[in-house]
Design an enzyme around this catalytic site. Structure first.
Site, short mmCIF file in Angstrom:
data_model
loop_
_atom_site.label_atom_id
_atom_site.label_comp_id
_atom_site.label_asym_id
_atom_site.label_seq_id
_atom_site.Cartn_x
_atom_site.Cartn_y
_atom_site.Cartn_z
N GLY A 111 -133.11 16.61 48.43
CA GLY A 111 -131.70 16.60 48.09
C GLY A 111 -131.00 17.94 48.22
O GLY A 111 -129.86 18.01 48.70
N GLN A 142 -137.10 1.90 39.34
CA GLN A 142 -136.01 1.13 39.98
C GLN A 142 -136.00 -0.33 39.56
O GLN A 142 -134.93 -0.90 39.30
CB GLN A 142 -136.11 1.24 41.50
N GLU A 195 -149.41 31.81 54.76
CA GLU A 195 -149.06 31.84 56.18
C GLU A 195 -148.72 30.46 56.75
O GLU A 195 -148.16 30.37 57.84
CB GLU A 195 -150.19 32.47 56.99
N HIS A 212 -135.14 4.72 49.99
CA HIS A 212 -136.55 4.49 50.29
C HIS A 212 -136.79 3.00 50.10
O HIS A 212 -136.26 2.39 49.17
CB HIS A 212 -137.44 5.32 49.37
#
Length: 333
Positions: free
Chosen positions: A134, A86, A231, A108
């Site tokens: 997403g 970013q 499980e 975020h």
């Protein structure tokens, strides 16, 4: 008590004359772009020329351009590329176009909270963070529902940032379920902590340790896999549906007694102290600095750990078992 916003608290018309630029057509990007378009918003997609995301966005019917081109045209620029890229994308392509009155949005808070991106003071800086991957954001929206989300405001020179952010959340379908008010600091620190001690790090380490304990004791790896991994989804689904009490109501009394008496021996005070230390490393920026330096160095430790964990016995046993079980979809090798 935290404040939660719903459909009646958000006005989608606030986005009517605004162009939204989605930067990155990945996990979150594809869902945001499609949900917003279906909600009547004008959406552009920014991607790197020649990458898979560019092609996928075009195939989905979007106008696609570079981040620099989209940032020039968009009123709201949404940073949905991965955290570690970013900063570079922002300063190389987006910053020159962030003029007064525009909005920079995140899903975020990492790069804002840890000062990797320092936006100009005359733009709005907000966050809408859907609490789900997403594909679920897209799937549930298409079914008329949605995922919950967080809303946070970092800068609000125009005094309407929260209203616009909530309109965006409504366009995603999040206000159908609820959008919780928070801050960039709280979202970032709780998100990193949760990922590390329970959602990803804690759960996978616990599953692997339990699997290895059974295999070391001579039990079949397949039996160990069923008990320690397969499980788990069944239990988590029960907790998701009705909380821990509902899960305990749904299992046997033997399992419930084992829960109460043995669980605290596994997660003891030593583990709690480790959790506190991990939280401290998140809060003081130690983890952020470590991750930033790891990326600057070419990610040698990260890639080695990825390979090491992918080759763990539990992964191979699970892959083979899932291939043998009818009705289970193998989504990743």
């Amino acid at each position: 008590m935290a404040k939660i916003y719903y459909d009646q608290d958000a006005d989608l018309s606030l986005l009517k004359n605004r162009t939204i630029g989605i930067t990155g057509f990945g996990s979150q990007g594809h869902a945001h772009a499609q949900n917003l378009r279906d909600s009547g918003c004008k959406v552009l997609v920014a991607e790197l020329p020649g990458v898979k995301g560019w092609q996928q966005a075009e195939e989905a019917g979007f106008k696609v351009a570079t981040a620099a081109e989209v940032a020039k045209q968009a009123d709201i620029v949404v940073m949905l590329v991965e955290d570690q890229v970013q900063r570079r994308v922002y300063y190389e392509s987006i910053e020159p176009a962030m003029t007064a009155g525009k909005m920079l949005m995140f899903a975020h808070g990492f790069n804002i909270h840890f000062n990797q991106i320092l936006p100009p003071a005359d733009i709005d800086v907000t966050m809408i963070a859907p609490k789900g991957p997403g594909h679920r954001v897209r799937e549930l929206f298409s079914q008329g529902s949605g995922v919950p989300a967080l809303v946070a405001i970092h800068q609000d020179p125009g005094q309407k940032a929260q209203q616009v952010a909530l309109a965006y959340a409504k366009g995603l379908g999040c206000t159908r379920i609820g959008v919780l008010e928070t801050t960039f600091a709280e979202e970032t620190e709780t998100d990193l902590f949760g990922e590390q001690v329970i959602l990803c790090g804690g759960v996978t380490a616990l599953m692997k340790a339990a699997f290895e304990t059974l295999v070391e004791a001579g039990y079949q790896p397949e039996s160990a896999y069923f008990e320690c991994m397969h499980e788990l989804k069944l239990i988590v689904d029960l907790i998701y549906e009705g909380g821990m009490n509902y899960m305990r109501y749904s299992v046997s009394d033997t399992a419930e007694y084992g829960d109460y008496t043995r669980g605290p021996r596994v997660i003891d005070e030593c583990v709690r102290q480790t959790m506190r230390q991990i939280l401290k490393e998140v809060q003081d920026g130690s983890f952020a600095r470590e991750w930033i330096l790891e990326n600057q160095a070419g990610r040698p430790s990260f890639l080695a750990l990825r390979k090491q964990n992918a080759e763990h016995q539990v992964e191979q046993v699970g892959k083979d078992l899932r291939a043998m079980m009818r009705g289970l979809k193998e989504e990743a090798s």
